[in-house]
Enzyme design. Structure first.
Site, PDB file in Angstrom:
ATOM      1  N   ASP A 258       0.825  -1.201   0.000  1.00 41.70           N
ATOM      2  CA  ASP A 258       0.000   0.000   0.000  1.00 41.70           C
ATOM      3  C   ASP A 258       0.865   1.258   0.000  1.00 41.70           C
ATOM      4  OD1 ASP A 258      -2.740   1.182   0.377  1.00 41.70           O
ATOM      5  OD2 ASP A 258      -1.839   1.927   2.225  1.00 41.70           O
ATOM      6  N   HIS A 262       4.355   7.013  -0.863  1.00 47.95           N
ATOM      7  CA  HIS A 262       4.497   7.767   0.377  1.00 47.95           C
ATOM      8  C   HIS A 262       5.558   7.203   1.317  1.00 47.95           C
ATOM      9  CE1 HIS A 262       1.058  10.195  -0.744  1.00 47.95           C
ATOM     10  NE2 HIS A 262       0.446   9.078  -1.097  1.00 47.95           N
ATOM     11  N   GLU A 286       0.999   0.082  -4.807  1.00 45.82           N
ATOM     12  CA  GLU A 286      -0.067   1.017  -5.170  1.00 45.82           C
ATOM     13  C   GLU A 286       0.504   2.427  -5.265  1.00 45.82           C
ATOM     14  OE1 GLU A 286      -3.689   3.562  -3.317  1.00 45.82           O
ATOM     15  OE2 GLU A 286      -1.974   2.790  -2.188  1.00 45.82           O
TER      16      GLU A 286
END
Length: 528
Positions: A258, A262, A286
């Site tokens: 995920d 970031h 992702e």
């Protein structure tokens, strides 16, 4: 809602005169599903939001205000889905009947138990993304024994298991309020490492929330109010290397990571090296991209990080062309060409129509043929296709949480289910579908004809997205051997046949409104 589509003419005309070969070229990876954990080219993934699928064990449902037995009053609460429910559908053949060879399930780790109220609405960690201990299971899904049983049940049906994994953050937290939620606390197999407030060991970033203005801003600031972990901290680095090894030891076959945009790229590459040196499995991340968005950092990550990506460029363009009608087949062709040039391993990127972060592809009241055509494209295009749970049942829903509703039905007679069940196995039977290059052969605003080729294995696919107008297809040249190609989906839909001459030229034929036709060849074996 889907029965009216069962008798539509020429939706998928899959034309096959399988010619000249039954053995994949030597460079093709083995097709056997669970024996090949590093390459998913021959696989079709089915994404499940575990809590929304099947409640197989009511004893593990959360108590009190965290649970909604109806799964309708508040979709931000737990609904009861668990690993036993997934096992039940493995055992009754729902997945194998559809040709599914890999299940991507929600993050299995222990999540917070708190119910957090946002704007008057209670929220829980039903989705699995509010972790507290990456070395324990979410008891609402099951125990470690239940998870082991899930792996065993899947492998017994030659189905791989992919887990979602979110090392970017723990759970919601506030810098000035340690009582909010569970303060983003991180545990190591039951032992508290630390919380967000009073973080003297530097386990978290404390730079406020990201505004997404720059890549660096998104990496070193919180994603919304989620406690952002500091992966450059040696304790956190070691923790996640050990945590993923626990799940690898449980027998997982793949990882979906995920929020890769970031987290520090260098740390992720190092983490991937640790995984590959321990137990290599197919891993994809992702990195969200919006409509018509490209990002050089996205391309760099896909090529250099050691993991593939969810192919948002593919998804967004297919949605424009088939769902929304805001682009033509020329836009689709341009996307396929540009991604093939940008991604070194374009066949390893994971393609999809929708997921838990997007509006569902199927629009309430819309013609189901758009979805069926988009599925056919995804299943025969380059990349590893992932089907979001309920797509085969024409589920609708815009935005979180409506796009994560409880599984509506398990009918095996819908057109979409049967399209998937017929096309998914082609990834194993024809290497052109699994490993081939893509070449455009004929195009206009509504029609796209493309060829997949790997060695002497060929697949030619023709799609007419216009649901009211047919087209006469003339001047089509292919690599198909001569012969008549007939519809292998005759039991499901009425298709047409085409005739190919000795030079690969296809006799003029009519591609029906909303129709799709595919010609497949392999070497040395002929089926008439």
């Amino acid at each position: 809602m889907n029965k009216k589509w069962l008798n539509i003419p020429a939706l998928i005309a899959l034309l096959a005169a399988i010619a000249f070969g039954s053995v994949a070229p030597a460079e093709a990876a083995p097709a056997t599903s669970v024996s090949n954990k590093q390459n998913f080219s021959t696989d079709v993934i089915y994404q499940i939001v575990t809590d929304r699928f099947v409640d197989g064990n009511t004893a593990n449902n959360p108590a009190g205000s965290a649970y909604d037995a109806t799964c309708s009053t508040n979709l931000k609460l737990y609904c009861g889905g668990d690993w036993q429910g997934i096992m039940n559908k493995i055992n009754d053949g729902y997945f194998t009947g559809m040709g599914i060879t890999a299940l991507w399930i929600s993050q299995p780790v222990e999540n917070i138990y708190s119910v957090i109220n946002y704007s008057g609405v209670n929220n829980t960690a039903y989705h699995g993304y509010w972790a507290r201990d990456f070395k324990k299971t979410n008891p609402a899904f099951g125990s470690m024994t239940d998870f082991a049983n899930l792996i065993s049940a899947a492998h017994s049906r030659n189905i791989k298991v992919v887990i979602d994994f979110a090392p970017n953050h723990t759970s919601p937290a506030m810098e000035t309020n340690a009582s909010f939620g569970e303060n983003g606390k991180l545990y190591d197999n039951g032992t508290l490492l630390g919380g967000y407030t009073g973080d003297t060991n530097g386990y978290f970033h404390h730079n406020g929330g990201t505004d997404f203005s720059t890549l660096k801003n998104g990496i070193y600031k919180n994603l919304y109010d989620l406690a952002d972990l500091n992966h450059n901290n040696s304790t956190i680095d070691t923790y996640f290397k050990n945590a993923i090894r626990l799940w690898l030891d449980m027998g997982i076959d793949g990882i979906r990571v995920d929020a890769v945009k970031h987290m520090p790229f260098g740390w992720q590459k190092n983490w991937m090296s640790s995984i590959y040196s321990y137990k290599p499995v197919f891993t994809f991340g992702e990195w969200f991209l919006g409509t018509n968005e490209t990002d050089a950092n996205n391309t760099y990550f896909a090529n250099e990080s050691g993991m593939s990506l969810l192919d948002f460029r593919f998804s967004q363009k297919v949605r424009q062309v088939f769902r929304d009608g805001s682009d033509t087949m020329y836009g689709l062709d341009s996307m396929l060409s540009s991604t093939a040039a940008d991604y070194y391993s374009v066949n390893d990127q994971v393609t999809f129509l929708d997921n838990h972060d997007m509006d569902r592809f199927q629009v309430s009241g819309a013609n189901g043929r758009k979805l069926e055509q988009a599925l056919a494209l995804t299943l025969t295009s380059r990349g590893v296709p992932a089907i979001y749970y309920g797509t085969e049942q024409y589920m609708t829903g815009n935005g979180d949480p409506n796009n994560r509703a409880k599984m509506s039905s398990f009918s095996t007679s819908t057109t979409a289910y049967n399209v998937i069940s017929k096309l998914a196995p082609l990834r194993k039977s024809n290497p052109a579908i699994a490993y081939g290059t893509t070449q455009q052969r004929w195009i206009n605003n509504d029609v796209y004809i493309y060829e997949r080729k790997f060695g002497n294995n060929v697949a030619v696919v023709a799609i007419n997205k216009n649901l009211t107008s047919s087209y006469s297809i003339a001047g089509l040249n292919t690599s198909l051997p001569s012969g008549t190609y007939t519809d292998v989906l005759a039991n499901s839909l009425s298709g047409n046949s085409i005739t190919v001459g000795s030079s690969g030229a296809v006799n003029t034929f009519t591609l029906q409104a909303g129709g799709e036709a595919s010609g497949l060849t392999r070497r040395r074996q002929r089926l008439r």
